[in-house]
Scaffold this motif. Structure first.
Motif, PDB file in Angstrom:
ATOM      1  N   HIS A 290       0.831  -1.206   0.000  1.00 52.78           N
ATOM      2  CA  HIS A 290       0.000   0.000   0.000  1.00 52.78           C
ATOM      3  C   HIS A 290       0.869   1.261   0.000  1.00 52.78           C
ATOM      4  N   PHE A 291       1.785   1.337   0.957  1.00 52.56           N
ATOM      5  CA  PHE A 291       2.615   2.537   1.058  1.00 52.56           C
ATOM      6  C   PHE A 291       3.653   2.614  -0.050  1.00 52.56           C
ATOM      7  N   GLY A 292       3.995   1.487  -0.647  1.00 49.50           N
ATOM      8  CA  GLY A 292       4.989   1.464  -1.718  1.00 49.50           C
ATOM      9  C   GLY A 292       4.581   2.246  -2.947  1.00 49.50           C
ATOM     10  N   HIS A 293       3.298   2.532  -3.082  1.00 45.65           N
ATOM     11  CA  HIS A 293       2.822   3.347  -4.204  1.00 45.65           C
ATOM     12  C   HIS A 293       3.067   4.831  -3.961  1.00 45.65           C
ATOM     13  N   LYS A 294       3.407   5.191  -2.707  1.00 44.79           N
ATOM     14  CA  LYS A 294       3.492   6.607  -2.332  1.00 44.79           C
ATOM     15  C   LYS A 294       4.850   7.023  -1.778  1.00 44.79           C
ATOM     16  N   VAL A 295       5.509   6.128  -1.043  1.00 45.95           N
ATOM     17  CA  VAL A 295       6.765   6.458  -0.367  1.00 45.95           C
ATOM     18  C   VAL A 295       7.748   5.295  -0.519  1.00 45.95           C
ATOM     19  N   PRO A 296       9.037   5.533  -0.245  1.00 44.69           N
ATOM     20  CA  PRO A 296      10.004   4.423  -0.314  1.00 44.69           C
ATOM     21  C   PRO A 296       9.687   3.337   0.712  1.00 44.69           C
ATOM     22  N   VAL A 297       9.744   2.093   0.236  1.00 37.88           N
ATOM     23  CA  VAL A 297       9.457   0.934   1.082  1.00 37.88           C
ATOM     24  C   VAL A 297      10.482  -0.146   0.774  1.00 37.88           C
ATOM     25  N   GLN A 298      10.899  -0.848   1.804  1.00 35.32           N
ATOM     26  CA  GLN A 298      11.759  -2.021   1.637  1.00 35.32           C
ATOM     27  C   GLN A 298      11.059  -3.193   2.308  1.00 35.32           C
ATOM     28  N   MET A 299      11.082  -4.333   1.645  1.00 32.75           N
ATOM     29  CA  MET A 299      10.500  -5.529   2.244  1.00 32.75           C
ATOM     30  C   MET A 299      11.399  -6.708   1.909  1.00 32.75           C
ATOM     31  N   ASP A 300      11.754  -7.464   2.930  1.00 34.40           N
ATOM     32  CA  ASP A 300      12.626  -8.616   2.753  1.00 34.40           C
ATOM     33  C   ASP A 300      12.148  -9.723   3.694  1.00 34.40           C
ATOM     34  N   GLY A 301      11.447 -10.673   3.149  1.00 36.94           N
ATOM     35  CA  GLY A 301      10.947 -11.790   3.953  1.00 36.94           C
ATOM     36  C   GLY A 301       9.964 -11.348   5.009  1.00 36.94           C
ATOM     37  N   ASP A 302      10.362 -11.515   6.264  1.00 33.86           N
ATOM     38  CA  ASP A 302       9.457 -11.191   7.374  1.00 33.86           C
ATOM     39  C   ASP A 302       9.726  -9.806   7.971  1.00 33.86           C
ATOM     40  N   ARG A 303      10.431  -8.954   7.221  1.00 32.77           N
ATOM     41  CA  ARG A 303      10.729  -7.596   7.695  1.00 32.77           C
ATOM     42  C   ARG A 303      10.368  -6.572   6.634  1.00 32.77           C
ATOM     43  N   GLY A 304       9.983  -5.388   7.104  1.00 36.40           N
ATOM     44  CA  GLY A 304       9.649  -4.314   6.189  1.00 36.40           C
ATOM     45  C   GLY A 304       9.997  -2.967   6.793  1.00 36.40           C
ATOM     46  N   ARG A 305      10.183  -1.983   5.918  1.00 33.03           N
ATOM     47  CA  ARG A 305      10.477  -0.608   6.352  1.00 33.03           C
ATOM     48  C   ARG A 305       9.704   0.339   5.457  1.00 33.03           C
ATOM     49  N   ILE A 306       8.963   1.243   6.083  1.00 26.70           N
ATOM     50  CA  ILE A 306       8.186   2.253   5.371  1.00 26.70           C
ATOM     51  C   ILE A 306       8.752   3.614   5.753  1.00 26.70           C
ATOM     52  N   GLU A 307       9.142   4.396   4.759  1.00 27.96           N
ATOM     53  CA  GLU A 307       9.745   5.708   5.010  1.00 27.96           C
ATOM     54  C   GLU A 307       8.740   6.806   4.672  1.00 27.96           C
ATOM     55  N   LEU A 308       8.003   7.215   5.681  1.00 26.98           N
ATOM     56  CA  LEU A 308       7.041   8.297   5.528  1.00 26.98           C
ATOM     57  C   LEU A 308       7.784   9.635   5.523  1.00 26.98           C
ATOM     58  N   PRO A 309       7.208  10.688   4.967  1.00 29.61           N
ATOM     59  CA  PRO A 309       7.880  11.991   4.967  1.00 29.61           C
ATOM     60  C   PRO A 309       8.158  12.534   6.377  1.00 29.61           C
ATOM     61  N   PHE A 310       7.416  12.049   7.367  1.00 35.35           N
ATOM     62  CA  PHE A 310       7.521  12.570   8.730  1.00 35.35           C
ATOM     63  C   PHE A 310       8.001  11.530   9.729  1.00 35.35           C
TER      64      PHE A 310
END
Length: 91
Positions: free
Chosen positions: A22-42
């Motif tokens: 969902h967030f990958g359409h709007k902001v940088p996202v990393q996902m690797d197996g059972d981990r993820g990182r969402i980089e919101l502007p704030f």
């Protein structure tokens, strides 16, 4: 600054993927197996899925941004997991 929450669910991997896509359409996202990182502007959100829970850690530079990032992540998770009625409590 950071805050953490645990959402007990057997569908943690599914929600991790849903949030990242969902967030990958709007902001940088990393996902690797059972981990993820969402980089919101704030702020940033680190996610980790296990067999019985989704661990969520949100960090930001200011209290206002931390609260905003935590609210955005929690609101989206509550929508995606509405059948489980998650109660996200930040610590």
């Amino acid at each position: 600054m950071n805050t953490q929450a645990t959402f007990k669910t057997s569908k943690a991997q599914r929600y991790l993927g849903t949030l990242c896509k969902h967030f990958g359409h709007k902001v940088p996202v990393q996902m690797d197996g059972d981990r993820g990182r969402i980089e919101l502007p704030f702020g940033q959100c680190e996610l980790a899925a296990s067999d019985d829970a989704l661990q969520i850690e949100v960090s930001a530079e200011t209290k206002g941004n931390l609260d905003k990032a935590a609210r955005v992540i929690a609101n989206h998770l509550e929508r995606f997991a509405f059948r489980e009625n998650p109660q996200i409590e930040w610590h």
